[in-house]
Each structure stands twice: as C-alpha cells, then as structure tokens.
Write an enzyme that holds these catalytic residues in place. Structure first.
Site, mmCIF file in Angstrom:
data_model
loop_
_atom_site.group_PDB
_atom_site.id
_atom_site.type_symbol
_atom_site.label_atom_id
_atom_site.label_comp_id
_atom_site.label_asym_id
_atom_site.label_seq_id
_atom_site.Cartn_x
_atom_site.Cartn_y
_atom_site.Cartn_z
ATOM 1 N N LEU A 90 0.858 -1.179 0.000
ATOM 2 C CA LEU A 90 0.000 0.000 0.000
ATOM 3 C C LEU A 90 0.896 1.231 0.000
ATOM 4 O O LEU A 90 2.022 1.174 0.511
ATOM 5 C CB LEU A 90 -0.884 0.042 1.257
ATOM 6 C CG LEU A 90 -1.936 -1.048 1.438
ATOM 7 C CD1 LEU A 90 -2.649 -0.856 2.773
ATOM 8 C CD2 LEU A 90 -2.941 -1.045 0.297
ATOM 9 N N ASP A 91 0.387 2.337 -0.516
ATOM 10 C CA ASP A 91 1.114 3.601 -0.418
ATOM 11 C C ASP A 91 1.338 3.948 1.046
ATOM 12 O O ASP A 91 0.552 3.554 1.922
ATOM 13 C CB ASP A 91 0.298 4.748 -1.037
ATOM 14 C CG ASP A 91 0.054 4.595 -2.523
ATOM 15 O OD1 ASP A 91 0.821 3.861 -3.171
ATOM 16 O OD2 ASP A 91 -0.898 5.204 -3.024
ATOM 17 N N ARG A 92 2.372 4.718 1.310
ATOM 18 C CA ARG A 92 2.678 5.141 2.685
ATOM 19 C C ARG A 92 1.478 5.802 3.359
ATOM 20 O O ARG A 92 1.183 5.549 4.527
ATOM 21 C CB ARG A 92 3.859 6.115 2.683
ATOM 22 C CG ARG A 92 4.229 6.613 4.083
ATOM 23 C CD ARG A 92 5.238 7.724 4.040
ATOM 24 N NE ARG A 92 4.679 8.838 3.293
ATOM 25 C CZ ARG A 92 5.415 9.774 2.716
ATOM 26 N NH1 ARG A 92 6.723 9.743 2.783
ATOM 27 N NH2 ARG A 92 4.834 10.764 2.055
ATOM 28 N N ARG A 134 -5.811 6.957 -6.310
ATOM 29 C CA ARG A 134 -5.576 8.392 -6.109
ATOM 30 C C ARG A 134 -5.549 9.146 -7.438
ATOM 31 O O ARG A 134 -6.181 10.195 -7.596
ATOM 32 C CB ARG A 134 -4.276 8.580 -5.333
ATOM 33 C CG ARG A 134 -4.324 7.932 -3.958
ATOM 34 C CD ARG A 134 -2.962 7.756 -3.339
ATOM 35 N NE ARG A 134 -2.382 9.045 -2.953
ATOM 36 C CZ ARG A 134 -1.213 9.164 -2.362
ATOM 37 N NH1 ARG A 134 -0.490 8.079 -2.082
ATOM 38 N NH2 ARG A 134 -0.751 10.349 -2.045
#
Length: 196
Positions: free
Chosen positions: A40-42, A140
């Site tokens: 997952l993205d940060r 996003r």
C-alpha cells in the site's frame, strides 16, 4: 498473515536513512521469514497480506498476478459524485519522479477501477473502490482525473489539509492456499474519519 497498516508507514524501506522504518522491517524483527505479497502507499491505511514461507509467497503472488485477489477500499473524495456507480478505465503512467506522481497518459499501463457511491455529504462523497488492476497510485490518480481527488491527498489534492489521506484498504478476498475452492475474506475496522 494479514496486518492492518497505519497511515504514514512505508510497507518496505525506501531510499535513504530517513526511510528505513517500514511495516516489513518491524514485522521481520519478530518473524524474519515474512515477505510482503503486495504493498500500500505510505499514506494509505489498511490490510496488507504477507506470506510466512517462500512457497506461500509464490502462490499468493501468482493469485495477485492472475487478478484473483479482490480488494475493497473506502475513500472520501471532494465534491459530490452524481451517479451511483461507475468505472474508471484510463491508462496511467508516471509523470514525475519526486514525489512520485502518476497521471492519465495514452502510453500508460491499462488501469481499471470500479466505484460505488456509499454516502453523499455536504461537500464530499464516500465511495467504495474496487481496483481491478494494481498500479501505483491507481485510486488516487484515477479519482483526481475525474476532478474528485481523495480528501487529504498530499500529492493529488495538496490544497486540502484534512488530517491525513482518507483512503483505507478495507477488505481482501482470495482463494485459500490450502483449499482453493474456498475463498478467504478479511475485513478491517472502519477508520476514525468514517465516523465524523
């Protein structure tokens, strides 16, 4: 193993000494054989799948590659989405290196996101998101392309300070590695921002 990653923590170490703290680094202190199956993205919180041995890692990685793992996300986006559901089928490519930024590009990789409206709010919409591909920043960048960026997104919605990215990996469903005829389902608790 499935763990609930907090927002703000990298899944794996990044470049430079200031980016060495990560989910996998912390978990491997207790269980050195653990390997990430996906990331997952940060800034995204939620469920991350890990394997405890190389054979399971290969098997689960193959399920992701064959798109047999279903992922469900919860997000709050800016503005009101007029329809009840839809699909975003737009190719994505990296447009910038620092910070990594992705956008719609004709030479980009094929990308598909399904969405369903959960709740209309005064200036925003709560959505269920189901990515059918697994590109970097897919959700996003796709929502930003629709002019409904995710609230609190520091890259695609920098003018909206909302105390963090309102994007959470809520559920995973995939075939049981020990008995592929039966699916395993895991669900995370709702985030605090969903109760405001």
């Amino acid at each position: 193993m499935v763990v609930d990653k907090p927002a703000g923590l990298l899944c794996q170490p990044g470049l430079g000494t200031h980016q060495q703290d990560s989910l996998i680094s912390r978990l491997q202190l207790a269980c050195p054989d653990l390997r990430l199956v996906h990331r997952l993205d940060r800034d995204t919180s939620g469920l991350v799948l890990l394997a405890k041995d190389p054979g399971t890692h290969r098997l689960l990685g193959a399920l992701f590659a064959a798109r047999r793992v279903r992922k469900l996300y919860l997000a709050d986006v800016q503005g009101q989405m007029g329809t009840l559901s839809g699909r975003i089928d737009l190719p994505l490519a990296r447009l910038k290196r620092q910070p990594p930024t992705y956008g719609i590009h004709p030479d980009g990789k094929a990308c598909l996101t399904l969405w369903r409206r959960l709740q209309l709010m005064e200036n925003s919409t709560r959505l269920w998101l189901c990515p059918r591909t697994g590109r970097s920043h897919q959700l996003r960048a796709h929502l930003a392309a629709l002019h409904h960026p995710i609230i609190g997104d520091p890259i695609y919605n920098p003018g909206c300070a909302a105390g963090g990215l309102r994007l959470r990996a809520m559920a995973l469903r995939f075939p049981d590695p020990d008995d592929p005829r039966h699916p395993l389902r895991v669900r995370a608790p709702e985030p605090a921002w969903a109760h405001r």
